[in-house]
Write a protein that holds these residues in place. Structure first.
Motif, PDB file in Angstrom:
ATOM      1  N   TRP A 265      62.976  63.060  44.649  1.00  0.00           N
ATOM      2  CA  TRP A 265      62.264  63.912  45.256  1.00  0.00           C
ATOM      3  C   TRP A 265      61.454  63.401  46.368  1.00  0.00           C
ATOM      4  O   TRP A 265      61.170  64.240  47.358  1.00  0.00           O
ATOM      5  N   ALA A 266      60.879  62.323  46.484  1.00  0.00           N
ATOM      6  CA  ALA A 266      60.462  61.692  47.525  1.00  0.00           C
ATOM      7  C   ALA A 266      61.413  61.560  48.881  1.00  0.00           C
ATOM      8  O   ALA A 266      60.796  61.620  49.933  1.00  0.00           O
ATOM      9  N   LYS A 267      62.527  61.450  48.655  1.00  0.00           N
ATOM     10  CA  LYS A 267      63.732  61.627  49.562  1.00  0.00           C
ATOM     11  C   LYS A 267      63.552  63.022  50.318  1.00  0.00           C
ATOM     12  O   LYS A 267      63.728  62.943  51.660  1.00  0.00           O
TER      13      LYS A 267
ATOM     14  N   THR B 289      60.459  66.404  32.733  1.00  0.00           N
ATOM     15  CA  THR B 289      59.314  65.713  33.019  1.00  0.00           C
ATOM     16  C   THR B 289      59.162  65.983  34.551  1.00  0.00           C
ATOM     17  O   THR B 289      60.347  66.350  35.206  1.00  0.00           O
ATOM     18  N   PHE B 290      58.039  65.511  35.010  1.00  0.00           N
ATOM     19  CA  PHE B 290      57.873  65.697  36.316  1.00  0.00           C
ATOM     20  C   PHE B 290      58.479  64.538  37.223  1.00  0.00           C
ATOM     21  O   PHE B 290      58.398  63.287  36.842  1.00  0.00           O
ATOM     22  N   ASP B 291      58.962  64.986  38.110  1.00  0.00           N
ATOM     23  CA  ASP B 291      59.781  63.884  39.290  1.00  0.00           C
ATOM     24  C   ASP B 291      58.739  63.609  40.442  1.00  0.00           C
ATOM     25  O   ASP B 291      58.968  62.497  40.782  1.00  0.00           O
TER      26      ASP B 291
ATOM     27  N   THR C 175      60.440  69.229  38.846  1.00  0.00           N
ATOM     28  CA  THR C 175      61.081  68.628  37.894  1.00  0.00           C
ATOM     29  C   THR C 175      62.514  68.772  37.908  1.00  0.00           C
ATOM     30  O   THR C 175      63.239  68.338  36.814  1.00  0.00           O
ATOM     31  N   THR C 176      63.129  69.299  38.676  1.00  0.00           N
ATOM     32  CA  THR C 176      64.500  69.517  38.899  1.00  0.00           C
ATOM     33  C   THR C 176      65.408  68.181  39.626  1.00  0.00           C
ATOM     34  O   THR C 176      66.310  68.607  40.142  1.00  0.00           O
ATOM     35  N   PHE C 177      64.652  67.241  39.770  1.00  0.00           N
ATOM     36  CA  PHE C 177      65.565  66.284  40.528  1.00  0.00           C
ATOM     37  C   PHE C 177      65.770  65.283  39.767  1.00  0.00           C
ATOM     38  O   PHE C 177      65.359  64.796  38.541  1.00  0.00           O
ATOM     39  N   SER C 178      66.634  64.157  40.226  1.00  0.00           N
ATOM     40  CA  SER C 178      67.284  63.246  39.244  1.00  0.00           C
ATOM     41  C   SER C 178      66.415  62.038  38.926  1.00  0.00           C
ATOM     42  O   SER C 178      66.444  61.360  38.226  1.00  0.00           O
TER      43      SER C 178
END
Length: 577
Positions: free
Chosen positions: A369-371, A286-288, A361-364
């Motif tokens: 992602w925002a970080k 899913t999209f992060d 999509t490859t972040f936890s």
């Protein structure tokens, strides 16, 4: 939201666009003729004009246009959300970028393989040509300066590189140095076998591609070639090495290095994309990132800058230089322009699409992602790190297929570097053509003919091309590499070239009595958004007292207005050709 469903719909859109829209353009707008004599046959010289198998030429064209930009642009533009980036990559390519590439290739083939700059003179007049040549010189030199800087960064042994954990690197991937260098030798051997020994394409391809995969494996096993960190070349050294390579590749016959190397690179990218997309659909992430992030911290307005940030991958003026500078001179039949021009751009857009997916999509989690995408300054100032996000994210897709993550990282890094190198040497050759055209124009001026004749020498012209690229690779503004500081200007220049190339094709079609609206509409759109962005940057640079950037941006606005007015006059008064 399921990213796999969105991606599946995007792939369907690509298939429909090629099947129906490109066929209509080929048959009803450009009216391609399989029996027409192409410049590759009419002007065959064994150096630049060489009739080429369509599959091999597709590989050369694809590899030449698919450099760092379709990965870098989306990696930055997703800051505004994954949806704007994805929509522009998919529909921008089908309705603007593919049409642009296709048109530039057809026009060049029908004008004896002339570059887009020369086509401006034939269709719009000498003033437009002069402005276009200056625009090309600046835009290509700036872009390649950025490419050289980032490739040298990837080749370097930076603080984040750990040979024992390749997948953890963010900007340093020296494991691709050996396969990159080895590929040049393999390509020369393949070119010699194909054109001198007249060996069949299939066995040469199998042998060359097997050797390339073996080199990638060796790079993975011996990432630093046994060197200690202290003895590994510095980034500045790699810049000089890259420029020496670009010079040699530019002056060699296209069949000896460029064709074979580009063809092998295209096979590598196709394999890489198949692995990435297969792993992506298996992972079904899913999209992060947020779908829409209209006002991120410190970023310029989403309109028009999302269109400027994503150039290659959606629409790129550089492609018209490749199509009219090298590809048109190798086209065997006019009808091959459809799969190579329109189809090649779709293939590049697939690379831009996977870049959007890898960076969203490859972040936890969304917070992770925002970080990373914390503010515009962090996003735009670390292009190398954002490219590392693409490499690691794409490698995670391939890892889903059971490939060790370190090996997958090496493979993706090799894909990135090999295509950046391909674009570098093709662009150096295009700049050589550009400088030769400037020299030809100067030689007609009384008292300056000796200088003009000097610039038409391919060795001297290539040296000039390498010189301007090196300037942007080394020069710094406020302690930062000029290419990175001017990245927005590169996007604006690139899109301005695309809009003006489309406008040139529009005039050509109108003069021929053909339906020109499929080109006129995207031409107006591209020029409008680009001029809006450049004027916005002009105001910013004036307010921040950045004199050099102010002058360069003002020059771009002047060139865009000048060529645009000339084209409008040509539309009104009728044909020059």
């Amino acid at each position: 939201m399921s990213a796999a469903v969105v991606t599946f719909l995007a792939i369907i859109a690509y298939a429909v666009g090629y099947r129906y829209y490109s066929r209509w353009l080929a048959q009803k707008v450009f009216v391609l003729d399989a029996s027409a004599i192409t410049p590759a046959h009419e002007l065959e010289d064994g150096i630049d004009f060489v009739p080429t198998r369509p599959l091999v030429l597709f590989g050369h064209h694809y590899a030449s246009i698919a450099g760092l930009a379709p990965m870098l642009g989306p990696a930055v533009a997703v800051f505004w959300g994954w949806l704007p980036a994805l929509l522009w990559v998919v529909f921008g390519s089908l309705l603007v970028g593919c049409v642009h590439d296709f048109a530039a290739l057809v026009l060049s083939v029908r004008h004896r393989g002339e570059s887009i700059g020369s086509l401006c003179e034939s269709i719009l007049g000498p003033k437009a040509k002069a402005l276009f040549l200056l625009l090309i010189l600046f835009g290509v030199a700036l872009a390649m300066g950025v490419f050289v800087y980032i490739i040298s960064l990837l080749f370097s042994w930076n603080d984040d590189f750990n040979p024992a954990a390749l997948a953890q690197s963010t900007t340093s991937f020296p494991e691709v140095v050996m396969p990159s260098a080895g590929l040049m030798i393999v390509a020369v051997v393949c070119g010699w076998l194909l054109y001198v020994k007249k060996k069949p394409l299939l066995p040469v391809t199998i042998g060359g591609f097997s050797a390339l995969l073996a080199l990638i494996g060796l790079g993975y096993m011996y990432p630093t070639l046994g060197f200690e960190r202290a003895s590994w070349p510095q980034q500045s050294t790699w810049i000089w090495v890259l420029m020496v390579y670009a010079y040699a590749a530019s002056v060699l016959p296209v069949w000896l290095l460029l064709q074979a190397r580009d063809f092998l690179n295209s096979l590598l990218l196709v394999m890489g994309l198949l692995l990435m997309y297969s792993g992506f659909f298996i992972q079904a992430p899913t999209f992060d990132a947020p779908a829409f992030n209209p006002n991120p911290d410190g970023a310029p307005p989403i309109f028009p800058f999302v269109f400027i940030t994503i150039a290659c991958g959606a629409a790129s003026g550089f492609h018209s230089l490749v199509a009219s500078g090298t590809t048109a001179r190798q086209l065997d039949k006019e009808t091959h322009a459809r799969p190579i021009g329109y189809g090649g751009m779709i293939a590049e857009s697939l690379l831009g699409l996977i870049a959007v997916l890898a960076c969203t999509t490859t972040f936890s989690s969304g917070s992770a992602w925002a970080k990373l995408y914390v503010n515009w300054g962090a996003v735009s100032a670390t292009l190398g790190a954002k490219l590392g996000v693409f490499i690691r994210g794409s490698a995670s897709f391939i890892h889903e297929l059971g490939v060790p993550v370190e090996l997958a990282t090496t493979l993706v890094a090799m894909v990135v570097v090999s295509f950046a190198l391909t674009t570098l040497d093709s662009a150096t050759r295009l700049l050589r053509f550009n400088i030769e055209e400037i020299g030809s124009a100067i030689s007609k001026v009384s008292g300056l003919s000796p200088i003009g004749r000097l610039l038409t020498n391919r060795y001297i012209a290539t040296a000039g091309a390498c010189g301007v690229i090196s300037f942007f690779a080394f020069f710094e503004i406020d302690g930062k590499p000029a290419g990175l500081t001017l990245w927005t200007l590169f996007g604006g220049t690139n899109q301005l070239i695309a809009g003006l190339a489309l406008l040139t094709a529009t005039v050509y079609l109108k003069n021929k009595g053909r339906n020109y609206w499929p080109l006129a509409i995207p031409a107006v759109f591209m020029i409008a958004i680009t001029m809006f962005a450049l004027v916005s940057k002009l105001i910013d640079f004036q307010n921040s007292d950045q004199t050099l950037l102010l002058i360069l941006t003002a020059a771009l606005v002047f060139i865009g207005v000048g060529v645009g007015i000339t084209a409008l006059r040509s539309l009104r008064v009728g044909a020059r050709d």
